[in-house]
Scaffold this motif. Structure first.
Motif, PDB file in Angstrom:
ATOM      1  N   SER A   1     -53.539 -78.053 -27.519  1.00 21.53           N
ATOM      2  CA  SER A   1     -54.561 -77.021 -27.293  1.00 21.53           C
ATOM      3  C   SER A   1     -54.911 -76.915 -25.813  1.00 21.53           C
ATOM      4  N   ASP A   2     -55.029 -78.073 -25.154  1.00 23.50           N
ATOM      5  CA  ASP A   2     -55.324 -78.065 -23.722  1.00 23.50           C
ATOM      6  C   ASP A   2     -54.221 -77.366 -22.938  1.00 23.50           C
ATOM      7  N   VAL A   3     -52.984 -77.674 -23.245  1.00 24.42           N
ATOM      8  CA  VAL A   3     -51.850 -77.077 -22.544  1.00 24.42           C
ATOM      9  C   VAL A   3     -51.803 -75.576 -22.826  1.00 24.42           C
ATOM     10  N   MET A   4     -52.046 -75.171 -24.063  1.00 24.36           N
ATOM     11  CA  MET A   4     -52.062 -73.743 -24.411  1.00 24.36           C
ATOM     12  C   MET A   4     -53.173 -73.022 -23.632  1.00 24.36           C
ATOM     13  N   GLU A   5     -54.328 -73.652 -23.543  1.00 26.56           N
ATOM     14  CA  GLU A   5     -55.450 -73.049 -22.804  1.00 26.56           C
ATOM     15  C   GLU A   5     -55.098 -72.892 -21.326  1.00 26.56           C
TER      16      GLU A   5
ATOM     17  N   VAL B   1     -51.759 -67.236 -17.091  1.00 30.42           N
ATOM     18  CA  VAL B   1     -51.322 -65.852 -17.309  1.00 30.42           C
ATOM     19  C   VAL B   1     -52.413 -64.888 -16.856  1.00 30.42           C
ATOM     20  N   GLU B   2     -53.660 -65.190 -17.208  1.00 28.81           N
ATOM     21  CA  GLU B   2     -54.773 -64.326 -16.809  1.00 28.81           C
ATOM     22  C   GLU B   2     -54.918 -64.316 -15.282  1.00 28.81           C
TER      23      GLU B   2
END
Length: 181
Positions: free
Chosen positions: A151-155, A161-162
């Protein structure tokens, strides 16, 4: 022929028949064990779920067809055993092949039913739920140990990207301003 050689032949024949009977008996026992293990696995797939009447009927028909395949194999084995007893030279691999081909055909009969599909679906659903629970436990343990979680890596990836989008917008505005001047 002397009496001794006739007695020897009878002894050899008795020994052959005894070994043959033991071999056939072992084959039948292994066949029954395989059927039992298959039915246990199939029953485990349905544990906690009740198939509807149509699925149950189809499942029973599939099992009945599989049983018929096993009985056909047993009949073919007995026929070939009779051929051996009459003196025909039968390769032992033929017996193995009868069982292997029958096992494949019997499993196909059962696996092609909607009941098996429903049981498999239930099993996959149960495994997916178990995986979710294992993933959650792993994530919790990693967090407690101070490691980055999925989850941390995905965040972090989403934030990158943003940031790239924002940077591109700023660059576009700067290019527009420079063109205007």
């Amino acid at each position: 022929m002397s009496n001794m050689s006739q007695n020897d032949m009878q002894a050899q024949w008795s020994q052959f028949v005894e070994q043959w009977n033991e071999s056939v008996s072992r084959s039948f026992e292994q066949n029954m064990e395989a059927q039992s293990a298959f039915m246990d696995a199939w029953a485990d797939a349905f544990e906690g779920s009740v198939p509807d009447e149509d699925q149950l009927n189809q499942g029973m028909k599939g099992y009945t067809r599989a049983y018929e395949v096993w009985m056909d194999a047993a009949e073919r084995m007995m026929t070939r055993a009779g051929d051996v007893a009459e003196g025909e030279d039968v390769d032992a691999t033929e017996f193995r092949d009868i069982w292997l081909q029958s096992a494949n055909k019997a499993f196909k009969e059962v696996m092609s039913t909607s009941a098996f599909a429903a049981g498999t679906g239930q099993f996959v659903e149960t495994m997916m739920e178990a995986r979710k629970q294992a993933d959650a436990a792993s994530e919790e343990a990693l967090q407690e140990w101070g490691f980055a979680t999925r989850s941390d890596v995905m965040e972090v990836g989403e934030r990158l990207v943003e940031l790239e989008r924002r940077q591109q917008r700023v660059e576009d505005k700067l290019d527009q301003l420079l063109e205007e001047n």
